[in-house]
Scaffold this motif. Structure first.
Motif, PDB file in Angstrom:
ATOM      1  N   UNK A   1     -20.439  -3.382 -69.220  1.00 46.30           N
ATOM      2  CA  UNK A   1     -20.679  -3.952 -67.867  1.00 46.30           C
ATOM      3  C   UNK A   1     -19.622  -4.634 -67.322  1.00 46.30           C
ATOM      4  N   UNK A   2     -19.174  -4.394 -66.079  1.00 44.82           N
ATOM      5  CA  UNK A   2     -18.354  -5.336 -65.474  1.00 44.82           C
ATOM      6  C   UNK A   2     -19.071  -5.877 -64.058  1.00 44.82           C
ATOM      7  N   UNK A   3     -18.364  -7.195 -63.691  1.00 48.99           N
ATOM      8  CA  UNK A   3     -18.668  -7.439 -62.401  1.00 48.99           C
ATOM      9  C   UNK A   3     -17.724  -8.688 -61.994  1.00 48.99           C
ATOM     10  N   UNK A   4     -17.627  -9.023 -60.883  1.00 59.41           N
ATOM     11  CA  UNK A   4     -16.847 -10.098 -60.051  1.00 59.41           C
ATOM     12  C   UNK A   4     -17.706 -11.242 -60.085  1.00 59.41           C
ATOM     13  N   UNK A   5     -16.823 -12.391 -60.696  1.00 58.48           N
ATOM     14  CA  UNK A   5     -17.733 -13.596 -60.617  1.00 58.48           C
ATOM     15  C   UNK A   5     -16.747 -14.530 -59.764  1.00 58.48           C
ATOM     16  N   UNK A   6     -15.979 -14.092 -58.785  1.00 54.50           N
ATOM     17  CA  UNK A   6     -15.269 -15.009 -57.904  1.00 54.50           C
ATOM     18  C   UNK A   6     -16.176 -15.940 -57.076  1.00 54.50           C
TER      19      UNK A   6
ATOM     20  N   UNK B   1     -10.360  -4.343 -57.017  1.00 52.16           N
ATOM     21  CA  UNK B   1     -11.451  -5.177 -56.594  1.00 52.16           C
ATOM     22  C   UNK B   1     -11.508  -5.236 -55.077  1.00 52.16           C
ATOM     23  N   UNK B   2     -10.306  -5.171 -54.370  1.00 51.61           N
ATOM     24  CA  UNK B   2     -10.267  -5.226 -52.931  1.00 51.61           C
ATOM     25  C   UNK B   2     -11.126  -4.128 -52.240  1.00 51.61           C
ATOM     26  N   UNK B   3     -10.866  -2.926 -53.030  1.00 50.90           N
ATOM     27  CA  UNK B   3     -11.412  -1.631 -52.511  1.00 50.90           C
ATOM     28  C   UNK B   3     -12.794  -1.426 -52.641  1.00 50.90           C
ATOM     29  N   UNK B   4     -13.230  -2.411 -53.512  1.00 47.63           N
ATOM     30  CA  UNK B   4     -14.790  -2.206 -54.148  1.00 47.63           C
ATOM     31  C   UNK B   4     -15.752  -2.523 -52.942  1.00 47.63           C
TER      32      UNK B   4
END
Length: 208
Positions: free
Chosen positions: A83-88, A205-208
């Motif tokens: 599983x993947x996610x962004x945590x910025x 990431x930018x396109x998501x």
């Protein structure tokens, strides 16, 4: 002996000059290697406040110059998949106050040399990753009793160096819920091939 030296003085002078040149070349290479090593970017991801899921992840800039963090991502490996996610963006944890500034609400932005930023509790990063769908079955965990593995990846720009670089570290969970780093050091992604891969990840990431 003196006569021999006198007869071969020209040859000895040339030999001495060559030896001196070799010494200076070696010395210059050592100085250049040391300079390059000092100027090489290095981002450290460390676990503090205990070897458990309550421990926190610190992102430290150990480079000689500033970096700019572009984004941060986690991958959670289990026997089900990855599983993947962004945590910025920093989400509010339990018993934590709501961020009232940019500095308190995001991991993105400039980070000066010797500075660090708190990426949050390991268990909180795991919880965020578990909310994401499974995207890949090529997991590090193959059998049903395998430990969870959490990977934190930071994408950043270093001063005037071209391209996007990265730093990552994996944390392994045992049966008792303890979390420890899988390796002694943070992995640095900064050579040409790795920079291309980091750029692709950032574009995704930018396109998501």
């Amino acid at each position: 002996m003196i006569d021999w030296i006198s007869q071969h003085s020209s040859f000895l002078q040339v030999l001495t000059s060559v030896a001196t040149l070799v010494i200076w070349i070696v010395y210059a290479q050592m100085l250049l290697a040391g300079f390059i090593r000092q100027r090489r970017p290095k981002v450290v991801i460390n676990q503090v406040m205990g070897l458990s899921t309550r421990g926190r992840c610190l992102i430290s800039n150990m480079s000689a110059e500033h970096i700019h963090i572009e984004s941060a991502h986690v991958r959670l490996h289990s026997h089900e998949g990855v599983r993947r996610c962004t945590v910025s963006e920093i989400q509010r944890e339990e018993d934590a106050t709501t961020p009232t500034s940019i500095q308190g609400g995001t991991l993105q932005g400039p980070l000066s040399s010797g500075s660090y930023i708190d990426a949050g509790e390991i268990q909180h990063l795991v919880s965020r990753a578990r909310q994401a769908p499974i995207e890949d079955e090529s997991t590090l965990c193959r059998d049903e009793n395998a430990h969870y593995v959490l990977e934190l990846l930071v994408l950043y720009i270093y001063s005037s160096a071209p391209g996007i670089m990265g730093a990552s570290r994996q944390f392994v969970f045992d049966d008792d819920g303890q979390a420890t780093p899988a390796h002694l050091e943070t992995r640095q992604h900064r050579n040409r091939r790795e920079r291309k891969r980091m750029s692709r990840l950032y574009r995704a990431y930018l396109d998501s």
